[in-house]
Design an enzyme around this catalytic site. Structure first.
Site, PDB file in Angstrom:
ATOM      1  N   ASP A 190      -5.421  -3.916  -2.730  1.00 19.11           N
ATOM      2  CA  ASP A 190      -4.413  -3.588  -1.717  1.00 19.11           C
ATOM      3  C   ASP A 190      -3.792  -4.832  -1.084  1.00 19.11           C
ATOM      4  O   ASP A 190      -4.491  -5.746  -0.646  1.00 19.11           O
ATOM      5  CB  ASP A 190      -5.087  -2.742  -0.629  1.00 19.11           C
TER       6      ASP A 190
ATOM      7  N   SER B 173       0.832  -1.202   0.000  1.00 19.71           N
ATOM      8  CA  SER B 173       0.000   0.000   0.000  1.00 19.71           C
ATOM      9  C   SER B 173       0.865   1.249   0.000  1.00 19.71           C
ATOM     10  O   SER B 173       1.720   1.407  -0.865  1.00 19.71           O
ATOM     11  CB  SER B 173      -0.963  -0.049   1.189  1.00 19.71           C
TER      12      SER B 173
END
Length: 294
Positions: free
Chosen positions: A187, A73
C-alpha cells in the site's frame, strides 16, 4: 514605378515591421497557461473512499478541469475508474457495485505474507475498467505504492492498471504484497497516503487533495484484520500531515464512525463527499480565477 524604388520598399518594410512589433507588445505576457493544470489527489482510507465519489461528482458538475489524478490505496481504485472514463454517473454506478467480497478474498490456506490475496480486487478492476494500462487513461493517472524492501514511494506510471491498483491497495499484514516488475509492493499509504508532492512534481499548478482520514479514531475493533487495518490507518493519518502542505485546497469529508471494511455506508459517505466538496468550491474557483488573472 514606386514599387521599384528601393527607398519606398524600405519604408514599407519598416512600417510593416513596426505594426507587427506593436501587435506583439499589446499581448500581456503572464507566464501562465490559459487554463491551470489542476491535480486531484485522492488519499487512502479503505471503505471511507466512497466519499471520493461524492467529491468527484461536484467537481464534474462545477466543470472543474482535472488535468491529472494521483491516488493511493482506495484513492487509486476510485481514481483509476474515473481517470479511464471521466463520467461521475458511471463512477457512482461502479462504486455501488463494489462489495466487501470484491476486495477481500480471504484464503483458507493463508499465505505467510498476508491474509488476503488481492486477486479479487485486480479482477474487479479488470472487469470494470475498459482501459487496461495506466498510461492509456483519458486523464493522466498516477497510482502510488511502496516498495516494501527499500521503503521507497513508487509511482506506477506504466503497466497493468488493475495490477497497479492492487499494489497500491495492498495493506501490509492484510494483503499479500504484489510483485510489479522486480519490486515487491505494498500500500502506498505506508509512505505517502496523500501524495500531493507527486502532483506538484508532475507540473500541477493547483492541487486539490481529498483527505478521508481527518479523524483516525475507530472504536469498532473486533478482529485481527481490524487491528492491523486500524494500525495502518493511524500510520496513514500521521504521514498525511506532511504531504497536505503541498495542497492548495484540502477537502475533508466527515468519515468518522466508518470502519475500514464497512461497505454498508456508501450512500452516507458519498453525501459527505458532496457536502465537503461544495464547501470547498468557492476557494477552488477563487484560485482558478486568480491564476487566470494577468
Amino acid at each position: 514605378m514606386l514599387g521599384s524604388n528601393p527607398h519606398i520598399k524600405r519604408f514599407f518594410f519598416l512600417l510593416i515591421f513596426a505594426a507587427v512589433l506593436c501587435s506583439c507588445q499589446s499581448v500581456p505576457i503572464t507566464g501562465k497557461r490559459a487554463v491551470p493544470k489542476i491535480a486531484l489527489v485522492l488519499g487512502g482510507g479503505s471503505a471511507k473512499g466512497f466519499a471520493h465519489v461524492g467529491v468527484i461528482r461536484v467537481l464534474e458538475q462545477e466543470k472543474i478541469p482535472i488535468a491529472m489524478i494521483v491516488g493511493t490505496s482506495v484513492g487509486s481504485l476510485i481514481g483509476s475508474i474515473y481517470a479511464a472514463n471521466p463520467d461521475s454517473f458511471q463512477l457512482e454506478w461502479a462504486a455501488f457495485r463494489i462489495d466487501r467480497n470484491d476486495i477481500l478474498d480471504l484464503s483458507l490456506v493463508t499465505s505467510k505474507l498476508g491474509l488476503v490475496q488481492g486477486a479479487k480486487l485486480e479482477t474487479f478492476v479488470e472487469q470494470t475498467v475498459k482501459v487496461k494500462r495506466v498510461e492509456e487513461t483519458k486523464i493522466p493517472f498516477y497510482p502510488v505504492a511502496t516498495d516494501i524492501n527499500t521503503g521507497e514511494t513508487i509511482i506506477l506510471g506504466k503497466g497493468s492498471l488493475a495490477k497497479a491498483v492492487r499494489a497500491s491497495s495492498a495493506i501490509p499484514g492484510i494483503f499479500v504484497p504484489v510483485m510489479f516488475g522486480n519490486r515487491m509492493l505494498v500500500d502506498g499509504g505506508v509512505t505517502n497516503n496523500i501524495p500531493c508532492d507527486i502532483a506538484r512534481n508532475n507540473g500541477a499548478d493547483i492541487v486539490i487533495a481529498v483527505n478521508i482520514l481527518k479523524d483516525a479514531k475507530d472504536y469498532n475493533i473486533s478482529s485481527l484484520i481490524d487491528i492491523i487495518g486500524q494500525s495502518a490507518n493511524i500510520m496513514m493519518y500521521e504521514n498525511s500531515k506532511v504531504k497536505l502542505r503541498y495542497a492548495d485546497v484540502v477537502i475533508e469529508p466527515d468519515t468518522k464512525g466508518v470502519s475500514m471494511f464497512d461497505f454498508t455506508q456508501k450512500k452516507v459517505l458519498m453525501e459527505e463527499g458532496i457536502k465537503a466538496a461544495r464547501k470547498a468550491m468557492p476557494k477552488i474557483k477563487e484560485l482558478i480565477s486568480k491564476y487566470q488573472s494577468p
